[in-house]
Design a protein around this motif. Structure first.
Motif, short mmCIF file in Angstrom:
data_model
loop_
_atom_site.label_atom_id
_atom_site.label_comp_id
_atom_site.label_asym_id
_atom_site.label_seq_id
_atom_site.Cartn_x
_atom_site.Cartn_y
_atom_site.Cartn_z
N GLU A 1 27.95 22.11 39.37
CA GLU A 1 27.16 22.86 40.34
C GLU A 1 26.12 23.72 39.62
O GLU A 1 24.98 23.85 40.07
N ALA A 2 26.50 24.30 38.49
CA ALA A 2 25.57 25.14 37.73
C ALA A 2 24.41 24.31 37.18
O ALA A 2 23.25 24.73 37.22
N GLU A 3 24.71 23.11 36.66
CA GLU A 3 23.65 22.25 36.14
C GLU A 3 22.68 21.85 37.24
O GLU A 3 21.46 21.82 37.04
N TRP A 4 23.22 21.54 38.40
CA TRP A 4 22.36 21.14 39.51
C TRP A 4 21.44 22.30 39.91
O TRP A 4 20.24 22.12 40.08
N GLU A 5 22.01 23.50 40.04
CA GLU A 5 21.19 24.64 40.46
C GLU A 5 20.15 24.99 39.41
O GLU A 5 19.01 25.35 39.75
N ARG A 6 20.51 24.90 38.13
CA ARG A 6 19.53 25.17 37.08
C ARG A 6 18.34 24.21 37.17
O ARG A 6 17.18 24.60 37.02
N ALA A 7 18.61 22.93 37.44
CA ALA A 7 17.53 21.96 37.57
C ALA A 7 16.65 22.27 38.78
O ALA A 7 15.43 22.13 38.73
N ALA A 8 17.26 22.70 39.87
CA ALA A 8 16.51 22.95 41.11
C ALA A 8 15.73 24.25 41.08
O ALA A 8 14.63 24.34 41.63
N ARG A 9 16.27 25.28 40.43
CA ARG A 9 15.65 26.61 40.49
C ARG A 9 14.94 27.01 39.20
O ARG A 9 14.13 27.95 39.21
N GLY A 10 15.27 26.34 38.09
CA GLY A 10 14.68 26.72 36.82
C GLY A 10 15.22 28.05 36.33
O GLY A 10 16.06 28.69 36.99
N VAL A 11 14.75 28.51 35.20
CA VAL A 11 15.21 29.80 34.67
C VAL A 11 14.57 30.96 35.43
O VAL A 11 15.05 32.09 35.37
#
Length: 311
Positions: free
Chosen positions: A164-174
């Motif tokens: 879930e964290a990897e998915w959100e990082r890809a969608a929202r960026g840093v």
């Protein structure tokens, strides 16, 4: 096609340039070809993009939740369904997460991709009878797949479901974007729906599924497509709410023993989802055995893995 580049060289593969930290030798099962300083790694399945090791804030702040409530009230049935903070409380608490580098599919896994796995006897065949044939176009995201079906396909590719964290990082960026493309909602850059008596919305040009990559204007700065709308996407994690507030490193979600329920998380919203559920922080909880036309997936792979198993 999987793409990697030598240090300091930008790569283009039908999308925006991607710059990676370093080049690693091609895993043994993959075909390697050198062309003008670029190294192309060809493997069955979707093209993958490398996300560098990074730190970001996962989840939503109270102010961001209030923004989601405001989005909800603007939906056709927003006033009737009592939009409230409770609808989005599972996005809290916002907390820092440190992720190691990983690869993620640029698009959702397609019907064509999945059929290859079925043909080799590694994946469950999908029954497109009883009016489902319209979802079987080769360039559509594969649907009617359970969480186990999605996991089996990713393993076939020597990959896995993203956390879930990897998915959100890809969608929202840093930088913590609200939507994959930025902070402002745009009705024409994703295949979405609405919170109404009729959940689909033709303003984007599609009543139901769209071929993967149909909305290039909705891509992330790193080149990921369809992270909002089209199909919601299975991720690895068990569902639990709220998030632990403390910092985390490469979180894999809660176990059954530490509060995770039987449901699995889906991310990204579908062609039936209204604006609040297209946000990169929005979450859903689904029985992992369910197979719906609104749920698909994409695969991930840890960047430290040099030799994924050959399908």
């Amino acid at each position: 096609m999987l793409l990697a580049v030598v240090p300091g060289v930008e790569a283009r593969a039908g999308g925006p340039p991607a710059r990676f930290d370093s080049w690693q030798p091609a895993p043994a099962p993959l075909e390697r070809a050198l062309t003008g300083g670029l190294v192309y790694l060809r493997a069955p399945g979707s093209e993958m993009v490398r996300v560098p090791a990074s730190r970001f804030v996962m989840g939503s702040t109270p102010l961001e939740v209030l923004g989601a409530v405001l989005d909800c009230t603007r939906e056709p049935l927003g006033d009737h369904l009592r939009c409230s903070q409770l609808l989005f409380s599972d996005e809290m608490s916002a907390h820092p997460v440190l992720l190691s580098a990983y690869w993620l599919d640029r698009t959702e896994v397609t019907v064509r991709d999945y059929a290859r796995c079925v043909k080799l006897g590694r994946c469950r065949a999908i029954d497109y009878a009883a009016g489902k044939l319209r979802f079987a176009r080769e360039d559509y995201p594969v649907t009617f797949v359970s969480w186990d079906d999605a996991r089996a396909y990713c393993r076939f590719r020597g990959a896995r479901l993203p956390t879930e964290a990897e998915w959100e990082r890809a969608a929202r960026g840093v930088e913590g974007r609200r939507f994959p493309w930025g902070n402002i909602y745009n009705s024409r850059v994703s295949n979405h729906g609405r919170l109404g008596w009729a959940p689909t919305d033709l303003r984007d040009g599609f009543a139901e599924l769209a071929p993967v990559g149909s909305f290039p204007a909705g891509k992330t700065p790193e080149g990921f497509l369809d992270l909002a709308g089209n199909v919601a996407e299975w991720v690895e994690d068990r569902y639990a709410s709220p998030y632990p507030p403390e910092p985390a490193t490469d979180p894999g979600g809660p176990s059954a023993a530490t509060g995770g329920g039987g449901e699995r998380v889906v991310r990204g919203g579908s062609y039936e989802s209204g604006v609040p559920w297209l946000r990169g922080a929005a979450r859903g909880a689904v029985d992992p055995s369910l197979r719906r036309p609104t749920i698909g997936f994409r695969c991930a792979r840890s960047a430290s893995r040099r030799s994924p198993a050959a399908p």
